[in-house]
Design a protein around this motif. Structure first.
Motif, short mmCIF file in Angstrom:
data_model
loop_
_atom_site.label_atom_id
_atom_site.label_comp_id
_atom_site.label_asym_id
_atom_site.label_seq_id
_atom_site.Cartn_x
_atom_site.Cartn_y
_atom_site.Cartn_z
N ALA A 170 0.83 -1.20 0.00
CA ALA A 170 0.00 0.00 0.00
C ALA A 170 0.87 1.25 0.00
CB ALA A 170 -0.93 0.00 1.21
N LEU A 171 1.94 1.24 0.81
CA LEU A 171 2.84 2.39 0.87
C LEU A 171 3.55 2.60 -0.46
CD1 LEU A 171 4.42 2.04 4.43
CD2 LEU A 171 2.44 3.38 3.73
N ILE A 172 3.97 1.51 -1.09
CA ILE A 172 4.63 1.61 -2.38
C ILE A 172 3.66 2.17 -3.42
CG2 ILE A 172 5.64 0.25 -4.27
CD1 ILE A 172 6.77 -1.64 -2.16
N ALA A 173 2.40 1.70 -3.39
CA ALA A 173 1.41 2.13 -4.37
C ALA A 173 1.14 3.63 -4.31
CB ALA A 173 0.10 1.36 -4.16
N CYS A 174 1.18 4.20 -3.10
CA CYS A 174 0.86 5.62 -2.97
C CYS A 174 2.11 6.49 -2.82
CB CYS A 174 -0.08 5.86 -1.79
SG CYS A 174 0.73 5.73 -0.19
N GLY A 175 3.28 5.87 -2.70
CA GLY A 175 4.52 6.65 -2.61
C GLY A 175 4.80 7.24 -1.25
N MET A 176 4.15 6.74 -0.20
CA MET A 176 4.38 7.31 1.13
C MET A 176 5.69 6.81 1.72
SD MET A 176 2.03 7.27 4.59
CE MET A 176 0.91 8.55 4.01
N GLN A 177 6.42 7.71 2.38
CA GLN A 177 7.67 7.31 3.01
C GLN A 177 7.38 6.57 4.32
OE1 GLN A 177 6.31 10.19 2.71
NE2 GLN A 177 7.19 11.79 3.98
N GLN A 178 8.29 5.66 4.64
CA GLN A 178 8.12 4.79 5.80
C GLN A 178 7.95 5.60 7.09
OE1 GLN A 178 8.87 1.10 5.46
NE2 GLN A 178 7.68 1.04 7.33
N ALA B 245 -4.36 9.94 -2.37
CA ALA B 245 -3.10 9.30 -2.77
C ALA B 245 -2.97 9.24 -4.29
CB ALA B 245 -3.02 7.89 -2.17
N GLY B 246 -3.46 10.26 -4.97
CA GLY B 246 -3.46 10.23 -6.43
C GLY B 246 -2.18 10.71 -7.08
N ALA B 247 -1.48 11.69 -6.47
CA ALA B 247 -0.26 12.25 -7.05
C ALA B 247 0.83 12.22 -5.99
CB ALA B 247 -0.50 13.68 -7.54
N LEU C 10 -14.51 13.31 -4.75
CA LEU C 10 -14.09 12.18 -3.93
C LEU C 10 -13.61 10.99 -4.75
CD1 LEU C 10 -16.93 12.38 -1.26
CD2 LEU C 10 -14.67 13.44 -1.22
N GLU C 11 -13.52 11.16 -6.06
CA GLU C 11 -13.02 10.08 -6.90
C GLU C 11 -11.50 10.08 -6.87
OE1 GLU C 11 -13.06 6.97 -8.12
OE2 GLU C 11 -15.07 7.55 -8.76
N GLY C 12 -10.90 8.91 -7.07
CA GLY C 12 -9.45 8.83 -7.13
C GLY C 12 -8.85 7.94 -6.05
N ALA C 13 -7.52 7.83 -6.09
CA ALA C 13 -6.80 6.94 -5.17
C ALA C 13 -6.82 7.47 -3.74
CB ALA C 13 -5.36 6.77 -5.65
N TRP C 14 -6.73 6.57 -2.78
CA TRP C 14 -6.79 6.93 -1.36
C TRP C 14 -5.94 5.96 -0.55
CZ3 TRP C 14 -8.64 2.67 1.15
CH2 TRP C 14 -9.44 1.79 0.39
N MET D 266 -3.50 -0.77 10.59
CA MET D 266 -3.46 -1.41 9.28
C MET D 266 -3.48 -0.36 8.18
SD MET D 266 -5.95 -4.41 7.85
CE MET D 266 -5.54 -5.33 6.37
N ILE D 267 -2.68 -0.58 7.13
CA ILE D 267 -2.61 0.35 6.00
C ILE D 267 -3.28 -0.29 4.80
CG2 ILE D 267 -1.06 1.73 4.57
CD1 ILE D 267 1.09 1.32 6.68
N VAL D 268 -4.22 0.46 4.17
CA VAL D 268 -4.96 -0.06 3.01
C VAL D 268 -4.94 1.00 1.92
CG1 VAL D 268 -7.12 -1.07 2.19
CG2 VAL D 268 -6.48 -1.29 4.60
N HIS D 269 -4.72 0.58 0.68
CA HIS D 269 -4.71 1.51 -0.46
C HIS D 269 -5.70 1.05 -1.52
CE1 HIS D 269 -3.30 2.91 -4.46
NE2 HIS D 269 -3.06 4.03 -3.81
N GLY D 270 -6.45 2.01 -2.06
CA GLY D 270 -7.38 1.73 -3.16
C GLY D 270 -7.32 2.82 -4.20
N ASN D 271 -7.94 2.57 -5.35
CA ASN D 271 -7.87 3.51 -6.47
C ASN D 271 -9.18 4.18 -6.82
OD1 ASN D 271 -5.03 3.29 -7.40
ND2 ASN D 271 -5.57 1.14 -7.69
N THR D 272 -10.29 3.72 -6.23
CA THR D 272 -11.58 4.27 -6.64
C THR D 272 -12.45 4.65 -5.43
OG1 THR D 272 -12.75 2.14 -6.68
CG2 THR D 272 -11.55 2.78 -8.68
#
Length: 765
Positions: free
Chosen positions: A20-28, A49-51, A506-510, A518-524
């Motif tokens: 999830a962190l890799i997908a959104c580019g967040m630093q550890q 988490a779109g850009a 509210l559309e886009g990655a989050w 727990m960390i969760v990443h989604g795109n929609t």
């Protein structure tokens, strides 16, 4: 986490943990701080988490001083380019990408040269990112083996602003070494799936038209170096222009901040802590009352902590850290002014997160035994290095041996698991293993960085002074906390998008960080709604839904559940929900075959009162309504004031409406307001004022006939103009030259004076 929510995460195949962190580019480091906050406040945080911002080197997060969006193009991703061609792109009516440009405030700063800019440095990682299949660039030329080595890039077909016809250029003889710091452990080359262990390089991306030898040479030239970026206006041109980006006054490149979407408020939170304040308001009382309420909430936190201490209860890490914080150090006047629409609870949580993130030693945070583990590993490696340097070993070999010694000591202590609070039962063994692997790598990386820096500093003192004391000392300096990020700070710059008074898309990655850590990443948006509506999410998290949320997508169900739980809902959001119900009922009525004219009139009333949500009106309803209005016009039936208001609503929001408004409706509208104005003995200026904003939508032939009619009545000349830059109609009007006609006109007082118009050059656009 509730079992239903976990099932949705697995069923929808959402990214979790490190993925999830890799997908959104967040630093550890930031993830670790946020997990600490959410774990101990027992609430969930959701971020946009779109850009992904660029935090792999020293940067300045975008504050309210810059309002332009960060770019999504090529080398400029996550930054604000000086050249408008490279700003964020948007697909135009022609189906091509066009740069949106800067915010007008930033444009003014560029024009008066008050905006600092610097030439953008490019590193190997950025080049590989853009050359891969999902990147924006391709190599157009590589001058290999010549005196002036350079590599040129151009946009791939369908990427970048369609009007940019040039190239990007890197001069390979302008390299500059940099101090590598991987804020995200997985950014290291050896973690790349295409890493060639035998050659020690990342393999050439597909479709790159270089030989393997050329790629290996280019890779080794660029590795651990950065190069200033240039661009040309045409392919093959030799004239180079510096590719610059926005920077702060200290010269740090401006990148994006982390935009919060919403933060859950615990159910038992006091009402005063949930009240929304707007620090953008011209009324200074908003900021004053926000600070007063925030101070009250902070003091209550301290009182609860003190009560636990008196009862000899163990403080959690966040509580321990808060006891070391002074309220006045949590914010500045500037950070307060940029908070926007925010509650005291949100303001305090964001401020504490920012404070902990910029605290080098994270005073009071984390399990003491774990911090001792980091420090012991650092100590072991440093003492090992000092001994070898005394024995005359070479510096570089000593550093590598010290790193290996520290790693062995760190692994031996087995203190990693506590780092990100991942011992909760909700994580599968696979998820835990995934997270632990990344945490371990990141922790060792941080120890290695501190070790190498300290060893080099002590060795330098020994060489310059010939004093062996630093190498024989048993005193060990304190190493920075493993979650300290030297690249950036204050990543929360404003409140949450759900509170945007202008509406929130509210559309886009989050990215979601739950109360269990727990960390969760989604795109929609749909994926996010599935989680919010699952299990006990809404019972544990009270979130305010923005009034502009698309109710038809599922936000109506969220609000309905909140009402069922007896949670408060903003009045504007309730009004939007009501309008959604009206439109939904109209659609149901249409499907049941209710009389079309009755249904059309009802649609018109919705359009009149529901302007901000016209795009949600179904096409079949709009078509029926247009036909109804057109027939009334063609039959020359008089319009009542309600119909006039409805047509004005259509015209005002014309850009959002399909199909096109028929000419008969426009003609009927002009005739009706013309009649009203004549009856009220109003003049042409008032008439023009009323329709000026609709000019771009009104057929010029119809408008010209109407203008001619008005000229005969008011004895003025109305000139129909068109702004060629944006194809928008405008109006100019002046007196007819025959002064006698004006003098004899009984409506003389209503005529616009010639000198008033000629001097001011009034133009309505």
């Amino acid at each position: 986490m509730h079992e239903d929510t976990l099932n949705i995460i697995q069923k929808k195949k959402l990214s979790t943990g490190t993925n999830a962190l890799i997908a959104c580019g967040m630093q550890q480091e930031f993830a670790s701080t946020l997990m600490l906050m959410q774990r101990y406040t027992n609430t969930t945080l959701i971020l946009r988490a779109g850009a992904p911002p660029m935090y792999d080197r020293p940067r300045s997060p975008k504050t309210g001083l810059n309002l332009s969006k960060t770019s999504t193009q090529g080398f400029f991703k996550g930054q604000i380019p000086e050249n408008v061609f490279f700003t964020r792109t948007k697909k135009g009516k022609d189906g091509e990408l066009h740069a949106i440009g800067h915010h007008k405030k930033d444009t003014l700063h560029l024009e008066d040269e008050s905006q600092n800019t610097v030439q953008l440095p490019i590193r190997l990682k950025e080049m590989i990112r853009e050359l891969r299949l999902d990147g924006d660039l391709e190599i157009s030329s590589f001058m290999d083996g010549e005196e002036k080595d350079e590599i040129r890039f151009k946009y791939k077909t369908g990427r970048g602003d369609i009007n940019f016809k040039g190239e990007f250029v890197i001069k390979l003889n302008q390299k500059k070494e940099y101090d590598t710091h991987f804020s995200r452990a997985w950014d290291r080359p050896e973690f790349d799936p295409k890493f060639d262990k035998k050659k020690g390089i990342i393999s050439k991306p597909e479709n790159v038209k270089l030989t393997d030898e050329q790629w290996e040479k280019l890779y080794n030239i660029m590795d651990n170096n950065e190069f200033p970026l240039y661009f040309t206006n045409k392919v093959g041109k030799s004239t180079l222009h510096e590719a610059k980006v926005f920077a702060n006054k200290e010269g740090l490149i401006v990148t994006g901040d982390w935009d919060g979407l919403t933060m859950g408020h615990p159910p038992a939170l006091p009402l005063y802590a949930k009240k929304v304040y707007n620090t953008f308001s011209p009324d200074p009382k908003e900021m004053f009352e926000l600070i007063q309420a925030s101070r009250q909430y902070f003091n209550e936190m301290l009182e609860k902590i003190e009560d636990k201490k008196n009862k000899n209860e163990t403080l959690n890490d966040l509580e321990s850290a808060i006891t070391k914080i002074k309220f006045k150090n949590l914010y500045t006047d500037f950070s307060l002014s940029r908070a926007g629409c925010v509650t005291p609870y949100e303001f305090m949580n964001n401020s504490i997160a920012n404070y902990l993130y910029r605290d080098k030693y994270k005073t009071g945070v984390r399990d003491r035994s774990q911090l001792i583990g980091y420090q012991e590993a650092f100590k072991s490696g440093l003492l090992h290095a000092r001994k070898q340097l005394q024995e005359g070993q070479k510096l570089e070999a000593v550093i590598e041996a010290a790193k290996l010694n520290a790693k062995q000591e760190f692994v031996k202590q087995n203190l990693i698991k506590a780092n990100l609070e991942i011992t909760q039962k909700s994580l599968s063994e696979g998820m835990q293993s995934d997270l632990l692997s990344s945490i371990k790598s990141n922790a060792i990386e941080k120890i290695n960085q501190s070790l190498e820096r300290t060893i080099r500093e002590e060795y330098q003192i020994f060489i310059l002074t010939n004093d062996i004391t630093p190498l024989t000392s048993q005193v060990i300096p304190e190493m920075p906390h493993p979650d300290y990020d030297k690249n950036i700070e204050n990543l929360f710059q404003h409140g949450y998008d759900m509170r945007n008074p202008y509406g929130s898309n509210l559309e886009g990655a989050w990215l979601m960080i739950t109360e269990e850590g727990m960390i969760v990443h989604g795109n929609t948006q749909a994926q996010l709604l599935d989680i919010i509506l699952s299990g006990d999410f809404l019972e544990k998290n009270h979130i305010d839904i923005n009034f502009a949320a698309d109710m038809s997508k599922g936000w109506s169900k969220v609000i309905e559940k909140q009402i069922e739980l007896k949670q408060t809902v903003p009045q504007e959001t309730l009004a939007s929900l009501q309008k959604y119900y009206e439109i939904r009922d109209l659609q149901i009525a249409l499907q049941k075959g209710i009389q079309k004219e009755v249904q059309a009139v009802a649609t018109g009333k919705v359009i009149e009162s529901y302007k901000s949500h016209q795009q949600n009106i179904p096409d079949d309803l709009m078509e029926n309504y247009m036909t109804y209005l057109e027939n009334k016009c063609l039959q020359n039936k008089p319009f009542d004031s309600a119909i006039i208001t409805q047509i004005e609503a259509l015209l005002t929001h014309y850009k959002e409406m399909e199909p096109t408004i028929p000419e008969a409706i426009i003609t009927g509208y002009l005739q009706q307001i013309d009649k009203e104005i004549k009856e009220n003995k109003s003049n042409a200026k008032e008439l023009i004022e009323k329709v000026k904003d609709f000019g771009q939508n009104i057929n010029s032939q119809i408008l010209s006939k109407w203008i001619k009619h008005r000229e005969e009545i008011d004895k003025i000349e109305i000139i129909l103009t068109q702004d060629q830059s944006n194809k928008k109609l405008g109006y100019q009007y002046q007196n007819i030259k025959n002064a006698q006609n004006i003098k004899n006109n009984k409506h003389e007082d209503n005529v616009v004076k010639h000198d008033q118009v000629s001097k001011t050059g009034n133009t309505f656009k």
